[in-house]
Design a protein around this motif. Sequence first.
Motif, PDB file in Angstrom:
ATOM      1  N   VAL A  86       0.818  -1.210   0.000  1.00  0.00           N
ATOM      2  CA  VAL A  86       0.000   0.000   0.000  1.00  0.00           C
ATOM      3  C   VAL A  86       0.856   1.266   0.000  1.00  0.00           C
ATOM      4  CG1 VAL A  86      -2.018  -1.073   1.036  1.00  0.00           C
ATOM      5  CG2 VAL A  86      -0.264  -0.088   2.521  1.00  0.00           C
ATOM      6  N   ALA A  91      -0.595   2.373  -5.498  1.00  0.00           N
ATOM      7  CA  ALA A  91      -1.570   1.753  -4.595  1.00  0.00           C
ATOM      8  C   ALA A  91      -2.920   2.451  -4.602  1.00  0.00           C
ATOM      9  CB  ALA A  91      -1.003   1.703  -3.177  1.00  0.00           C
ATOM     10  N   SER A  94      -4.889   1.417  -7.612  1.00  0.00           N
ATOM     11  CA  SER A  94      -5.279   0.022  -7.434  1.00  0.00           C
ATOM     12  C   SER A  94      -6.425  -0.098  -6.444  1.00  0.00           C
ATOM     13  CB  SER A  94      -4.079  -0.796  -6.958  1.00  0.00           C
ATOM     14  OG  SER A  94      -4.446  -2.140  -6.723  1.00  0.00           O
ATOM     15  N   LEU A  95      -6.337   0.664  -5.355  1.00  0.00           N
ATOM     16  CA  LEU A  95      -7.401   0.651  -4.350  1.00  0.00           C
ATOM     17  C   LEU A  95      -8.719   1.095  -4.961  1.00  0.00           C
ATOM     18  CD1 LEU A  95      -7.913   0.291  -1.225  1.00  0.00           C
ATOM     19  CD2 LEU A  95      -7.637   2.769  -1.078  1.00  0.00           C
ATOM     20  N   ARG A  96      -8.692   2.146  -5.768  1.00  0.00           N
ATOM     21  CA  ARG A  96      -9.918   2.633  -6.407  1.00  0.00           C
ATOM     22  C   ARG A  96     -10.520   1.557  -7.310  1.00  0.00           C
ATOM     23  NH1 ARG A  96      -7.143   8.002  -7.198  1.00  0.00           N
ATOM     24  NH2 ARG A  96      -8.121   9.427  -5.703  1.00  0.00           N
ATOM     25  N   GLN A  98     -10.164  -1.701  -7.170  1.00  0.00           N
ATOM     26  CA  GLN A  98     -10.678  -2.845  -6.415  1.00  0.00           C
ATOM     27  C   GLN A  98     -11.933  -2.478  -5.624  1.00  0.00           C
ATOM     28  OE1 GLN A  98      -7.489  -5.804  -5.059  1.00  0.00           O
ATOM     29  NE2 GLN A  98      -6.309  -3.900  -5.253  1.00  0.00           N
ATOM     30  N   PHE A  99     -11.980  -1.274  -5.084  1.00  0.00           N
ATOM     31  CA  PHE A  99     -13.200  -0.842  -4.403  1.00  0.00           C
ATOM     32  C   PHE A  99     -14.359  -0.723  -5.386  1.00  0.00           C
ATOM     33  CE2 PHE A  99     -11.274  -0.267  -0.396  1.00  0.00           C
ATOM     34  CZ  PHE A  99     -12.277   0.006   0.521  1.00  0.00           C
ATOM     35  N   THR A 136      -4.850  -9.267   6.448  1.00  0.00           N
ATOM     36  CA  THR A 136      -4.054  -8.715   5.355  1.00  0.00           C
ATOM     37  C   THR A 136      -2.718  -9.441   5.283  1.00  0.00           C
ATOM     38  OG1 THR A 136      -5.040  -6.532   5.620  1.00  0.00           O
ATOM     39  CG2 THR A 136      -2.957  -6.633   4.459  1.00  0.00           C
ATOM     40  N   ALA A 143      -4.775  -3.539  -0.334  1.00  0.00           N
ATOM     41  CA  ALA A 143      -5.906  -2.908  -1.016  1.00  0.00           C
ATOM     42  C   ALA A 143      -7.050  -3.898  -1.224  1.00  0.00           C
ATOM     43  CB  ALA A 143      -5.452  -2.328  -2.351  1.00  0.00           C
ATOM     44  N   TYR A 144      -6.710  -5.122  -1.605  1.00  0.00           N
ATOM     45  CA  TYR A 144      -7.747  -6.146  -1.796  1.00  0.00           C
ATOM     46  C   TYR A 144      -8.468  -6.413  -0.474  1.00  0.00           C
ATOM     47  CZ  TYR A 144      -9.925 -10.671  -2.745  1.00  0.00           C
ATOM     48  OH  TYR A 144     -10.830 -11.704  -2.860  1.00  0.00           O
ATOM     49  N   ALA A 146      -8.744  -4.485   2.067  1.00  0.00           N
ATOM     50  CA  ALA A 146      -9.559  -3.323   2.413  1.00  0.00           C
ATOM     51  C   ALA A 146     -10.896  -3.351   1.681  1.00  0.00           C
ATOM     52  CB  ALA A 146      -8.798  -2.040   2.088  1.00  0.00           C
ATOM     53  N   SER A 147     -10.869  -3.721   0.403  1.00  0.00           N
ATOM     54  CA  SER A 147     -12.116  -3.761  -0.373  1.00  0.00           C
ATOM     55  C   SER A 147     -13.054  -4.846   0.142  1.00  0.00           C
ATOM     56  CB  SER A 147     -11.815  -3.962  -1.863  1.00  0.00           C
ATOM     57  OG  SER A 147     -11.366  -5.272  -2.140  1.00  0.00           O
TER      58      SER A 147
END
Length: 235
Positions: A86, A91, A94-96, A98-99, A136, A143-144, A146-147
Amino acid sequence: MKIQSSVALVSGANRGLGAAFVRGLLAGGAAKVYAGARDPNTVNVPGAVPVQLDVTRPEQIAHLARELTDVTLLVNNAGISEIGPVLATSAIDSLRRQFDTNTIGPLRLAQAFAPVLAGNGGGAVVSVLSALSWLTLPGRTGAYSASKAAGWALSNALRHELKSQHTQLLSLHAGFIDTDMARHVPGPKSTPEEIVRQTLAALEAGESELLADAVSREVHRGLTAERPVYLGTPE
């Protein structure tokens, strides 16, 4: 929720766990199974009804909710996994992504199809989550995870809000499943068919949450350990 004579919509249905859900539902006596995929031509399960569905496209979701008025079971299966730390410069993007796919897309589908399910007697929603909703893997799944953690929280919220219309919500947690998504991960994996078998049985039993393998059960127990599993081992 009875599988016999149900009408299901499965997202991410062209491969892996999604395709296994389509096969399992048809084998279990579902009257019809809509198989959602970005490219419906990639759906190759005999008896399925392919439909175009990209869960990041609100207009596609709205169109399907208007057209598929006979749905009694929504399987929120579509998901992506991107590995990396992260602290990497990539990151946030990527977070966006996956969310958008793993968290917001399933919520949009649940919102759009809740009135359809209510009109058909209540039915059910399956939220495909993960043991990584609670854990985690450092430097890899931040990130995964978190989603999926957000997806778990939203599923718990939806369960309470859907009760008034008699819609069951089942959260599915599993460790690694033998699909393309986990192909690069070493170690034991569950078969998609076994996960589907347990999920459909849990639906028919009226369950709200399913820990489908030893990994998910162990991680869940570890949440209340003296040193919770999500803190990792001491340095």
